[in-house]
Motif scaffolding. Structure first.
Motif, mmCIF file in Angstrom:
data_model
loop_
_atom_site.group_PDB
_atom_site.id
_atom_site.type_symbol
_atom_site.label_atom_id
_atom_site.label_comp_id
_atom_site.label_asym_id
_atom_site.label_seq_id
_atom_site.Cartn_x
_atom_site.Cartn_y
_atom_site.Cartn_z
ATOM 1 N N ALA A 122 0.837 -1.211 0.000
ATOM 2 C CA ALA A 122 0.000 0.000 0.000
ATOM 3 C C ALA A 122 0.871 1.260 0.000
ATOM 4 C CB ALA A 122 -0.916 -0.014 1.225
ATOM 5 N N LEU A 123 1.910 1.264 0.845
ATOM 6 C CA LEU A 123 2.787 2.440 0.928
ATOM 7 C C LEU A 123 3.588 2.621 -0.363
ATOM 8 C CD1 LEU A 123 3.712 4.736 2.699
ATOM 9 C CD2 LEU A 123 5.392 3.225 3.779
ATOM 10 N N SER A 128 4.686 5.598 -5.316
ATOM 11 C CA SER A 128 4.977 5.507 -6.756
ATOM 12 C C SER A 128 4.455 6.729 -7.512
ATOM 13 C CB SER A 128 4.373 4.222 -7.343
ATOM 14 O OG SER A 128 2.961 4.243 -7.211
ATOM 15 N N GLU A 129 3.471 7.448 -6.922
ATOM 16 C CA GLU A 129 2.946 8.664 -7.555
ATOM 17 C C GLU A 129 4.032 9.742 -7.676
ATOM 18 O OE1 GLU A 129 -0.162 8.995 -8.688
ATOM 19 O OE2 GLU A 129 -0.658 6.945 -8.077
ATOM 20 N N PHE A 130 5.039 9.641 -6.805
ATOM 21 C CA PHE A 130 6.088 10.670 -6.786
ATOM 22 C C PHE A 130 7.410 10.156 -7.359
ATOM 23 C CE2 PHE A 130 3.258 11.029 -3.121
ATOM 24 C CZ PHE A 130 2.714 12.289 -3.325
ATOM 25 N N SER A 131 7.375 8.975 -7.960
ATOM 26 C CA SER A 131 8.635 8.336 -8.377
ATOM 27 C C SER A 131 9.391 9.154 -9.423
ATOM 28 C CB SER A 131 8.355 6.928 -8.905
ATOM 29 O OG SER A 131 7.529 6.991 -10.053
ATOM 30 N N GLU A 132 8.673 9.716 -10.412
ATOM 31 C CA GLU A 132 9.369 10.461 -11.468
ATOM 32 C C GLU A 132 10.051 11.710 -10.923
ATOM 33 O OE1 GLU A 132 9.921 9.407 -14.493
ATOM 34 O OE2 GLU A 132 8.837 7.587 -13.932
ATOM 35 N N PRO A 311 11.103 0.482 -1.738
ATOM 36 C CA PRO A 311 11.946 1.127 -2.765
ATOM 37 C C PRO A 311 11.908 0.389 -4.100
ATOM 38 C CG PRO A 311 13.143 0.874 -0.703
ATOM 39 C CD PRO A 311 11.899 0.068 -0.576
ATOM 40 N N LEU A 312 11.791 -0.929 -4.039
ATOM 41 C CA LEU A 312 11.800 -1.720 -5.275
ATOM 42 C C LEU A 312 10.538 -1.475 -6.101
ATOM 43 C CD1 LEU A 312 13.710 -3.793 -6.569
ATOM 44 C CD2 LEU A 312 12.438 -5.589 -5.407
ATOM 45 N N ILE A 313 9.378 -1.497 -5.465
ATOM 46 C CA ILE A 313 8.117 -1.333 -6.187
ATOM 47 C C ILE A 313 7.876 0.125 -6.564
ATOM 48 C CG2 ILE A 313 5.611 -1.564 -5.996
ATOM 49 C CD1 ILE A 313 6.111 -3.930 -4.089
ATOM 50 N N ALA A 314 8.136 1.034 -5.640
ATOM 51 C CA ALA A 314 7.765 2.437 -5.854
ATOM 52 C C ALA A 314 8.772 3.196 -6.706
ATOM 53 C CB ALA A 314 7.614 3.140 -4.510
ATOM 54 N N ASN A 342 15.746 -2.736 -13.765
ATOM 55 C CA ASN A 342 15.827 -3.740 -12.691
ATOM 56 C C ASN A 342 14.428 -4.294 -12.426
ATOM 57 O OD1 ASN A 342 14.525 -1.818 -11.019
ATOM 58 N ND2 ASN A 342 16.514 -0.891 -10.525
ATOM 59 N N LEU A 343 14.259 -4.953 -11.280
ATOM 60 C CA LEU A 343 12.974 -5.594 -11.002
ATOM 61 C C LEU A 343 11.823 -4.595 -11.034
ATOM 62 C CD1 LEU A 343 13.788 -8.115 -8.111
ATOM 63 C CD2 LEU A 343 13.776 -8.492 -10.572
ATOM 64 N N HIS A 344 12.095 -3.353 -10.645
ATOM 65 C CA HIS A 344 11.061 -2.305 -10.669
ATOM 66 C C HIS A 344 10.487 -2.129 -12.075
ATOM 67 C CE1 HIS A 344 9.128 1.583 -9.985
ATOM 68 N NE2 HIS A 344 9.771 2.051 -11.031
ATOM 69 N N HIS A 345 11.351 -2.217 -13.088
ATOM 70 C CA HIS A 345 10.913 -2.002 -14.463
ATOM 71 C C HIS A 345 10.419 -3.301 -15.124
ATOM 72 C CE1 HIS A 345 14.203 0.816 -13.393
ATOM 73 N NE2 HIS A 345 13.414 1.719 -13.953
ATOM 74 N N ILE A 346 10.882 -4.455 -14.622
ATOM 75 C CA ILE A 346 10.601 -5.727 -15.289
ATOM 76 C C ILE A 346 9.320 -6.385 -14.783
ATOM 77 C CG2 ILE A 346 11.479 -8.067 -15.684
ATOM 78 C CD1 ILE A 346 14.326 -6.877 -15.367
#
Length: 450
Positions: A122-123, A128-132, A311-314, A342-346
């Motif tokens: 959830a977090l 992830s809304e602020f990742s860019e 960190p990995l997902i977001a 990495n795993l975040h993108h894959i």
């Protein structure tokens, strides 16, 4: 995902659970030193990303479940994260309750796992809304992160000052490699230096053993005798909610929430703090120790899982001590994984979810069951048959092999140099988080600030 892939995930989760059940029991096996090299080998060997994440989640849950066993039985930490629990575990051991201590810690660990997974997803989804926006400032963020972690340490001024010479050493070696042509100028040696920092304390100790004066001054101990108490057997699959009292369950739950919410801070510091807070008003020493160790183990497990997943997902950036340490190969392991791939993108969100559920679920089914029912037997086997020096020697050899594969013999010497410096800094009180952040921030520090 097809059935074949799911079966492979179940298989690697089972292997990781058994392997890290044994490793976790061995005294003094640091989480980063025993998890990072193996995860890196799996990545470089070309395993499916979802398989790698499944293996890592099972390994980290199993390791955190069993590193409490030597603490309870002998008062010896199974890893860095279990060190703060020694004092409370010794209280229970003194009262002949080592078996109770194991069950309390393992049950707290299970609650930490159960609570942290959904909250972490959830977090991560929220962040992830602020990742860019965060990614645009990656290099300064790593530099600020190094300063932030340095300020959080006990020896903050030493940690702060060490950032700059360490960054200079790292970038200096890279420019040397480019200058003599052992790697192309568009190739940045990273993973070898990461492993050098990881195993720095071991490298420093090995070098010290080559010095006769230092070797002669080492304290010699008699053979330690450890007594095992035959504990009452539990029938069926143990239930953590029956092993823990109501108050211990509530404390473990809120400690887990705190561990997730502070995923970017040092888990060791938070563990020490929560141990003091939750048990501070309890007068009975046994009840106080039981409340503290169950809550502390819940927090450490939650901090490790959230520090990896969020960190990995977001973000896809290793912005937590856990992501910078044991989980680093999931973010950056060139040429397979980089910061941009990495795993975040894959992986999709569903693949993240199932890898986490299968990995953590299998580890709980195997390791929690074994830990609660056969902790003493495992301890006796590992203490007698598997010296932790042998495991560290294995990982040391693996690091040298990967250093050679990365950039040849010169890089083996470079990794030993990095390891020596990292080992000295570690001994002086500069923790892994500061050193790993500096590794990431080194190009920014040298190119921008000097």
């Amino acid at each position: 995902m097809d059935i074949s892939l799911i079966l492979q995930m179940v298989l690697v989760a089972g292997i990781a659970s058994v392997l890290y059940t044994l490793i976790g029991v061995a005294p003094g096996t640091d989480e980063t030193a025993v998890l990072a090299p193996v995860t890196l080998v799996l990545v470089l060997a070309g395993f499916e990303p979802v398989i790698i994440l499944t293996f890592f989640m099972a390994a980290i849950v199993a390791k955190k479940l069993t590193d409490s066993i030597p603490v309870a039985v002998a008062g010896i930490p199974g890893g860095v994260m279990s060190a703060p629990m020694v004092e409370h575990a010794l209280v229970l051991k003194k009262h002949g309750l080592a078996d109770v201590s194991i069950r309390k810690m393992a049950s707290g660990s299970v609650i930490g796992t159960i609570v942290s997974i959904p909250i972490s997803f959830a977090l991560a989804n929220f962040l992830s809304e602020f990742s860019e926006a965060i990614k645009e400032y990656t290099d300064p963020i790593f530099f600020i992160g190094a300063i932030f972690l340095a300020l959080m340490t006990k020896n903050k001024w030493l940690a702060l000052v060490s950032i700059f010479p360490l960054a200079l050493l790292i970038q200096g070696l890279r420019h040397l490699y480019w200058g003599v042509g052992i790697v192309p100028e568009d190739t940045t040696v990273f993973i070898s230096f990461f492993l050098g920092i990881t195993i720095g304390p071991v490298i420093l100790t090995l070098f010290e053993l080559l010095n006769g004066d230092l070797r002669s001054k080492l304290t010699r101990h008699e053979t330690k005798k450890i007594s095992f108490r035959i504990s009452k057997k539990i029938k069926g699959f143990p239930n953590p909610f029956r092993i823990l009292t109501k108050n211990e369950t509530v404390s473990s739950f809120f400690s887990s929430l705190l561990g997730v919410g502070t995923f970017f801070l040092s888990p060791v510091g938070m563990t020490i703090m929560i141990g003091e807070v939750v048990a501070s008003k309890i007068k009975d020493p046994v009840k106080k120790a039981a409340r503290a160790i169950s809550s502390m183990d819940a927090l450490t497990n939650a901090a490790y899982i959230s520090g990896t997943l969020i960190p990995l997902i977001a973000l896809g950036l290793p912005l937590s001590p856990t992501a910078l340490g044991p989980g680093h190969a999931l973010f950056n392991a060139p040429p397979v994984f980089t910061q941009d791939h990495n795993l975040h993108h894959i992986l999709s969100m569903s693949e993240f979810f199932w890898a986490t559920i299968i990995g953590a679920g299998i580890a709980i089914l195997i390791t929690y069951f074994v830990t609660v029912k056969y902790a003493v037997q495992i301890c006796r086997f590992v203490f007698k048959r598997i010296p932790h020096e042998a495991m560290l020697g294995l990982f040391f050899g693996l690091v040298l092999l990967l250093a050679y594969m990365d950039a040849g013999w010169l890089n083996v010497a470079g990794v030993l140099l990095i390891g020596l410096v990292a080992g000295v800094l570690n001994r002086l009180g500069v923790n892994y988080g500061v050193q790993f952040m500096t590794l990431y921030a080194a190009p920014f520090i040298v190119n921008t600030l000097f």
